[in-house]
Design a protein around this motif. Sequence first.
Motif, PDB file in Angstrom:
ATOM      1  N   UNK A   1       0.836  -1.199   0.000  1.00  0.00           N
ATOM      2  CA  UNK A   1       0.000   0.000   0.000  1.00  0.00           C
ATOM      3  C   UNK A   1       0.869   1.247   0.000  1.00  0.00           C
ATOM      4  N   UNK A   2       0.216   2.404  -0.102  1.00  0.00           N
ATOM      5  CA  UNK A   2       0.954   3.671  -0.107  1.00  0.00           C
ATOM      6  C   UNK A   2       1.664   3.899   1.215  1.00  0.00           C
ATOM      7  N   UNK A   3       1.085   3.385   2.289  1.00  0.00           N
ATOM      8  CA  UNK A   3       1.712   3.548   3.600  1.00  0.00           C
ATOM      9  C   UNK A   3       2.643   2.388   3.939  1.00  0.00           C
ATOM     10  N   UNK A   4       2.861   1.486   2.964  1.00  0.00           N
ATOM     11  CA  UNK A   4       3.676   0.308   3.233  1.00  0.00           C
ATOM     12  C   UNK A   4       5.143   0.611   3.461  1.00  0.00           C
ATOM     13  N   UNK A   5       5.640   1.664   2.851  1.00  0.00           N
ATOM     14  CA  UNK A   5       7.036   2.047   3.042  1.00  0.00           C
ATOM     15  C   UNK A   5       7.192   2.709   4.403  1.00  0.00           C
ATOM     16  N   UNK A   6       7.999   2.112   5.262  1.00  0.00           N
ATOM     17  CA  UNK A   6       8.162   2.643   6.622  1.00  0.00           C
ATOM     18  C   UNK A   6       9.336   3.606   6.728  1.00  0.00           C
ATOM     19  N   UNK A   7       9.701   4.199   5.618  1.00  0.00           N
ATOM     20  CA  UNK A   7      10.793   5.163   5.644  1.00  0.00           C
ATOM     21  C   UNK A   7      10.501   6.341   6.554  1.00  0.00           C
ATOM     22  N   UNK A   8       9.241   6.758   6.601  1.00  0.00           N
ATOM     23  CA  UNK A   8       8.863   7.864   7.485  1.00  0.00           C
ATOM     24  C   UNK A   8       9.136   7.511   8.937  1.00  0.00           C
ATOM     25  N   UNK A   9       8.930   6.229   9.289  1.00  0.00           N
ATOM     26  CA  UNK A   9       9.165   5.784  10.656  1.00  0.00           C
ATOM     27  C   UNK A   9      10.654   5.828  10.981  1.00  0.00           C
ATOM     28  N   UNK A  10      11.474   5.372  10.054  1.00  0.00           N
ATOM     29  CA  UNK A  10      12.918   5.386  10.279  1.00  0.00           C
ATOM     30  C   UNK A  10      13.437   6.820  10.411  1.00  0.00           C
TER      31      UNK A  10
ATOM     32  N   UNK B   1      -2.260  13.551  -1.269  1.00  0.00           N
ATOM     33  CA  UNK B   1      -1.696  13.562  -2.614  1.00  0.00           C
ATOM     34  C   UNK B   1      -0.639  14.656  -2.751  1.00  0.00           C
ATOM     35  N   UNK B   2      -0.704  15.695  -1.903  1.00  0.00           N
ATOM     36  CA  UNK B   2       0.204  16.820  -2.044  1.00  0.00           C
ATOM     37  C   UNK B   2       1.218  16.915  -0.912  1.00  0.00           C
ATOM     38  N   UNK B   3       0.938  16.291   0.202  1.00  0.00           N
ATOM     39  CA  UNK B   3       1.788  16.450   1.381  1.00  0.00           C
ATOM     40  C   UNK B   3       3.013  15.559   1.288  1.00  0.00           C
ATOM     41  N   UNK B   4       4.203  16.148   1.491  1.00  0.00           N
ATOM     42  CA  UNK B   4       5.440  15.367   1.410  1.00  0.00           C
ATOM     43  C   UNK B   4       5.526  14.336   2.527  1.00  0.00           C
ATOM     44  N   UNK B   5       4.812  14.549   3.605  1.00  0.00           N
ATOM     45  CA  UNK B   5       4.806  13.594   4.716  1.00  0.00           C
ATOM     46  C   UNK B   5       3.549  12.722   4.689  1.00  0.00           C
ATOM     47  N   UNK B   6       2.984  12.556   3.511  1.00  0.00           N
ATOM     48  CA  UNK B   6       1.670  11.921   3.414  1.00  0.00           C
ATOM     49  C   UNK B   6       1.676  10.476   3.907  1.00  0.00           C
ATOM     50  N   UNK B   7       2.782   9.745   3.664  1.00  0.00           N
ATOM     51  CA  UNK B   7       2.791   8.329   4.039  1.00  0.00           C
ATOM     52  C   UNK B   7       2.630   8.146   5.545  1.00  0.00           C
ATOM     53  N   UNK B   8       3.434   8.889   6.321  1.00  0.00           N
ATOM     54  CA  UNK B   8       3.338   8.775   7.768  1.00  0.00           C
ATOM     55  C   UNK B   8       2.010   9.270   8.295  1.00  0.00           C
ATOM     56  N   UNK B   9       1.547  10.413   7.804  1.00  0.00           N
ATOM     57  CA  UNK B   9       0.265  10.944   8.266  1.00  0.00           C
ATOM     58  C   UNK B   9      -0.887  10.027   7.888  1.00  0.00           C
ATOM     59  N   UNK B  10      -0.845   9.497   6.694  1.00  0.00           N
ATOM     60  CA  UNK B  10      -1.890   8.575   6.252  1.00  0.00           C
ATOM     61  C   UNK B  10      -1.971   7.372   7.185  1.00  0.00           C
ATOM     62  N   UNK B  11      -0.838   6.789   7.455  1.00  0.00           N
ATOM     63  CA  UNK B  11      -0.789   5.604   8.321  1.00  0.00           C
ATOM     64  C   UNK B  11      -1.288   5.929   9.725  1.00  0.00           C
ATOM     65  N   UNK B  12      -0.811   7.025  10.302  1.00  0.00           N
ATOM     66  CA  UNK B  12      -1.096   7.343  11.704  1.00  0.00           C
ATOM     67  C   UNK B  12      -2.523   7.818  11.911  1.00  0.00           C
TER      68      UNK B  12
ATOM     69  N   UNK C   1      -6.890   7.128   2.902  1.00  0.00           N
ATOM     70  CA  UNK C   1      -7.143   6.603   4.245  1.00  0.00           C
ATOM     71  C   UNK C   1      -7.794   5.226   4.096  1.00  0.00           C
ATOM     72  N   UNK C   2      -7.004   4.203   4.139  1.00  0.00           N
ATOM     73  CA  UNK C   2      -7.468   2.841   3.896  1.00  0.00           C
ATOM     74  C   UNK C   2      -7.208   1.984   5.129  1.00  0.00           C
ATOM     75  N   UNK C   3      -8.257   1.743   5.904  1.00  0.00           N
ATOM     76  CA  UNK C   3      -8.087   0.942   7.119  1.00  0.00           C
ATOM     77  C   UNK C   3      -7.722  -0.508   6.792  1.00  0.00           C
ATOM     78  N   UNK C   4      -8.113  -0.976   5.619  1.00  0.00           N
ATOM     79  CA  UNK C   4      -7.769  -2.355   5.254  1.00  0.00           C
ATOM     80  C   UNK C   4      -6.269  -2.513   5.077  1.00  0.00           C
ATOM     81  N   UNK C   5      -5.596  -1.485   4.565  1.00  0.00           N
ATOM     82  CA  UNK C   5      -4.149  -1.561   4.332  1.00  0.00           C
ATOM     83  C   UNK C   5      -3.365  -1.482   5.626  1.00  0.00           C
ATOM     84  N   UNK C   6      -3.975  -0.924   6.677  1.00  0.00           N
ATOM     85  CA  UNK C   6      -3.274  -0.766   7.955  1.00  0.00           C
ATOM     86  C   UNK C   6      -3.758  -1.784   8.973  1.00  0.00           C
TER      87      UNK C   6
END
Length: 561
Positions: free
Chosen positions: A184-193, A323-334, A366-371
Amino acid sequence: MGIRPSGCWTCRIRHRKCDSRTPTCKECTDRNVQCHGYGQKPEWMDGAAEEEKENLRIKKAVKENFRSLRRIQNRARQNRRDVAPRLQAVPAQEEQDWGPSGSISPHHGSNLPDSGLDSRDYASISPNNESSSGSANSTRSAYIELARQEPRRIPWIDSHDASLLMHYLDQVFSWQFPYHSYASRSGNRGWLLSLLIQQGPLYHAILSLSSLHQSVLLGREEEYCQQCIAFDRHSRALRELCAFMSCKEEQLFNDAAQMTEFLASGIMLITFEVFRGGEHDWQLHLNALTSTLSQLTTQDIFAPGHCRDDSQRDQMHNHLNFMENKDRDGLQFLITAALWFDILSCVSTGKVPALPYSQWLSIPGLDTAAVMGCQNWIMALIGDLANLKQWKDNSIKTGLLSTRDLAVKGQRIESALENGIKQLEINEKGLTDKEINVLWVSRMFALAALVLLHTIISGPLPKLPEIQSAVSRTIATLHTRPKSCPANGIVWAICVTGCMAQPTVQQSFESCMKEMLADHGRFGNCSTVLRVMRKCWELQQHGVADCKTAMVEMGICALLI
């Protein structure tokens, strides 16, 4: 030294966790305030004017200490800008010559207190050889000045912490989010690292989770030591988060990176409580998350052109438009995880979701199934059930309950659930394991929501045909669990449905929870869920009861995640 569970008198009046060190505790030392020790109750603790006066004095000292730290940090930033040109001009040979003689220990920034710092604290960081050439000496001075002013900026992690971080990423994360999709789009945990490298509140919160998980894998003596480390890390994370909010609360809504750090820390602190059984203490952290996120909740951001305040809309839009936020992956997941906690907690608290779940769950990304493994529409309906229950309770209190309106509202939710369940029962041929798992988890939650609906409409009566039917369908679904699908993420569905099981089928739910206990031991809230179900079954022998009733009787408020 004897155990002092209440801590020093200063920490008591400040309502802070105290480590009971002598002669002064670490909390007071770090905050640079007077530690009143552990002896007899001070005379000023009279519950009146003198106690209030001392409390104000302590608060003033803490604030002054914090301001002093801020001044040091501001000077550090300025000095770093002044030193940077000299660092860039260092010839390669000079850097090589300087290495062993002027090296700076990488350990110097790892255990510094959060406040009460002074430049003298770093005086021990100095070169071992003062006889080098003028240029090399200038280079050493530049590095030393940088280390003196901003030791925390060196991204160095000692081996023990690194081991705990890897343990979290390899084992704890998959337990915490068992259905997380790496595709998923939030699958990359680079934001966490990237957040962990900052060594802020999230860093210590994750270390506490990892230490707690390791403690259940060890023997008794080692387990005790590891739990002490976990709670020490947990306390450190709380202190760091408080300091973080004191400094950067106003920046949260202007800096997505700061918002991500705050949300991630809060979710880890909630998870820490769940891993300990989830019976208490999680509500404070969840309330902090939802109260902050609720400031982003207005219909204006979802309805362009109907905004009362364009600047406010733009500010919130930047956070929620992934779609526009550079921190979208982390925010989407959280934000997805926060919504999940908020909605599922309603069964335990008896409240409605604090966040605008129906609007947010319609946001692309915002996909609860992916998280969390369960599809958005089911989570939205579970939120609707919490609102339906509150509407019914309020109508009963005012004497204005209309059974016709209740039936209409219930029928709408039931139709949505049944139609959705039919869509989930499709041919699984050609689907990946992750997709099959999502269908199964979604079915479990949809059937549990169906049980909850009938409980709200008709009451917690296990003998009702509609409740019996939903419970039977849940048991049949349990028997079809895919081999690749972990079960620890469905405890909410198990508890809600299991509490409405009749004696003849209760064993199915008890066996399921015992299987999870065998797999995960004392780590998590599986034992709590099992106790709640057993208490509910016990209460039903003498009257009506559901999982919320059982929790109240037990004196707990368990987060079923």
